[in-house]
Design a protein around this motif. Structure first.
Motif, short mmCIF file in Angstrom:
data_model
loop_
_atom_site.label_atom_id
_atom_site.label_comp_id
_atom_site.label_asym_id
_atom_site.label_seq_id
_atom_site.Cartn_x
_atom_site.Cartn_y
_atom_site.Cartn_z
N ALA A 50 115.12 121.83 78.50
CA ALA A 50 116.58 121.65 78.59
C ALA A 50 117.23 122.79 77.83
N PRO A 51 118.51 123.05 78.10
CA PRO A 51 119.20 124.11 77.35
C PRO A 51 119.28 123.77 75.87
N ALA A 52 119.09 124.77 75.04
CA ALA A 52 119.17 124.60 73.59
C ALA A 52 120.62 124.72 73.14
N PRO A 53 120.98 124.06 72.04
CA PRO A 53 122.34 124.19 71.52
C PRO A 53 122.64 125.65 71.13
N GLU A 54 123.90 125.99 71.16
CA GLU A 54 124.32 127.36 70.80
C GLU A 54 123.85 127.70 69.39
N GLY A 55 123.29 128.87 69.26
CA GLY A 55 122.85 129.35 67.96
C GLY A 55 121.44 128.94 67.57
N PHE A 56 120.86 127.96 68.27
CA PHE A 56 119.54 127.48 67.89
C PHE A 56 118.46 128.54 68.08
N ALA A 57 118.40 129.15 69.26
CA ALA A 57 117.33 130.12 69.54
C ALA A 57 117.41 131.31 68.59
N SER A 58 118.60 131.82 68.33
CA SER A 58 118.71 132.98 67.44
C SER A 58 118.31 132.63 66.01
N ARG A 59 118.66 131.44 65.52
CA ARG A 59 118.26 131.04 64.17
C ARG A 59 116.75 130.81 64.12
N LEU A 60 116.18 130.20 65.14
CA LEU A 60 114.73 129.98 65.20
C LEU A 60 114.00 131.32 65.17
N HIS A 126 108.68 131.66 71.74
CA HIS A 126 108.39 131.96 73.14
C HIS A 126 108.65 130.73 74.02
N TYR A 127 108.22 129.58 73.55
CA TYR A 127 108.43 128.35 74.33
C TYR A 127 109.91 128.08 74.56
N VAL A 128 110.73 128.29 73.52
CA VAL A 128 112.17 128.04 73.63
C VAL A 128 112.85 129.09 74.50
N THR A 129 112.61 130.38 74.21
CA THR A 129 113.35 131.44 74.91
C THR A 129 112.84 131.72 76.31
N ASP A 130 111.55 131.56 76.54
CA ASP A 130 110.98 131.96 77.83
C ASP A 130 110.59 130.80 78.74
N HIS A 131 110.44 129.59 78.18
CA HIS A 131 110.07 128.44 79.01
C HIS A 131 111.13 127.33 78.98
N GLY A 132 112.18 127.48 78.18
CA GLY A 132 113.23 126.48 78.12
C GLY A 132 112.87 125.22 77.37
N TYR A 133 111.87 125.31 76.48
CA TYR A 133 111.47 124.14 75.68
C TYR A 133 112.61 123.72 74.76
N LEU A 134 112.89 122.42 74.73
CA LEU A 134 113.88 121.86 73.82
C LEU A 134 113.15 120.97 72.82
N PRO A 135 113.02 121.44 71.58
CA PRO A 135 112.35 120.62 70.56
C PRO A 135 113.17 119.37 70.25
N PRO A 136 112.58 118.42 69.52
CA PRO A 136 113.31 117.21 69.12
C PRO A 136 114.52 117.55 68.24
N GLN A 137 115.54 116.71 68.32
CA GLN A 137 116.79 116.96 67.61
C GLN A 137 116.63 117.13 66.10
N PRO A 138 115.78 116.35 65.41
CA PRO A 138 115.66 116.60 63.96
C PRO A 138 115.18 118.01 63.63
N PHE A 139 114.32 118.57 64.45
CA PHE A 139 113.87 119.95 64.24
C PHE A 139 115.01 120.93 64.51
N ILE A 140 115.76 120.71 65.56
CA ILE A 140 116.91 121.56 65.87
C ILE A 140 117.89 121.54 64.71
N ASP A 141 118.19 120.35 64.19
CA ASP A 141 119.12 120.24 63.06
C ASP A 141 118.59 120.98 61.84
N ALA A 142 117.29 120.86 61.56
CA ALA A 142 116.70 121.53 60.39
C ALA A 142 116.75 123.05 60.55
#
Length: 182
Positions: A50-60, A126-142
């Motif tokens: 699924a699409p990641a929230p704004e700013g998530f991929a760059s911070r990751l 790579h999973y997030v930027t190239d495959h569209g992986y959406l990790p669980p919300q607690p990880f995104i928040d962290a």
């Protein structure tokens, strides 16, 4: 290598951090925080796209670029990619059309609350930027709450993580002896 999200990290007992700016300094310690797996994907296991929230991929990606934890000999290749890379393609370079390399050797640690750190492979970028992986919300928040470039109140400022034990000592790679278990 696959681990369910939020399961205890048990791949290695100690944490071994390398200073990614030079690769010549490291520290090793037994963590006092709980480590939980996130983002250890495998093609034959379900995962969320699924699409990641704004700013998530760059911070990751900033965290991945700032941390080098438990680098192992050899490397882990992405089996979500449809075809393996030819041996002539350097493993550390992205595939054509991709943003991140599809193989890596290291991990990251993202502090959460209650003395928990999420343990993820570098490949999570790579999973997030190239495959569209959406990790669980607690990880995104962290990830969104963690700035790997802030000043650390620690004796090892090169290591971008806030929970380095006070007894851990940054060592030069040439300090390794035969007694060290590396």
């Amino acid at each position: 290598m696959y681990y369910d999200d939020f399961t205890p990290y048990e791949y290695t007992h100690d944490e071994v951090w390398c200073d990614p700016s030079t690769g010549m300094h490291f520290l090793r310690y037994e963590p006092t925080y709980q480590r939980l797996n996130i983002g250890w994907l495998q093609a034959d296991q379900p995962w969320t796209a699924a699409p990641a929230p704004e700013g998530f991929a760059s911070r990751l990606l900033a965290i991945i670029d700032a941390q080098d934890v438990n680098g192992m000999m050899g490397h882990h290749r992405c089996d979500l990619c449809p075809t393996p890379l030819p041996l002539s393609h350097p493993w550390y370079e992205p595939r054509p059309g991709h943003q991140r390399a599809s193989a890596d050797t290291s991990e990251i640690r993202v502090p959460a609350n209650d003395n928990i750190a999420y343990a993820a492979p570098h490949l999570v970028g790579h999973y997030v930027t190239d495959h569209g992986y959406l990790p669980p919300q607690p990880f995104i928040d962290a990830v969104l709450a963690f700035d790997p470039h802030s000043s650390w109140p620690t004796h090892c400022p090169q290591i971008r993580f806030p929970w380095i034990p006070s007894q851990a000592r940054l060592r030069f790679i040439s300090d390794i002896t035969d007694e060290d278990d590396f």
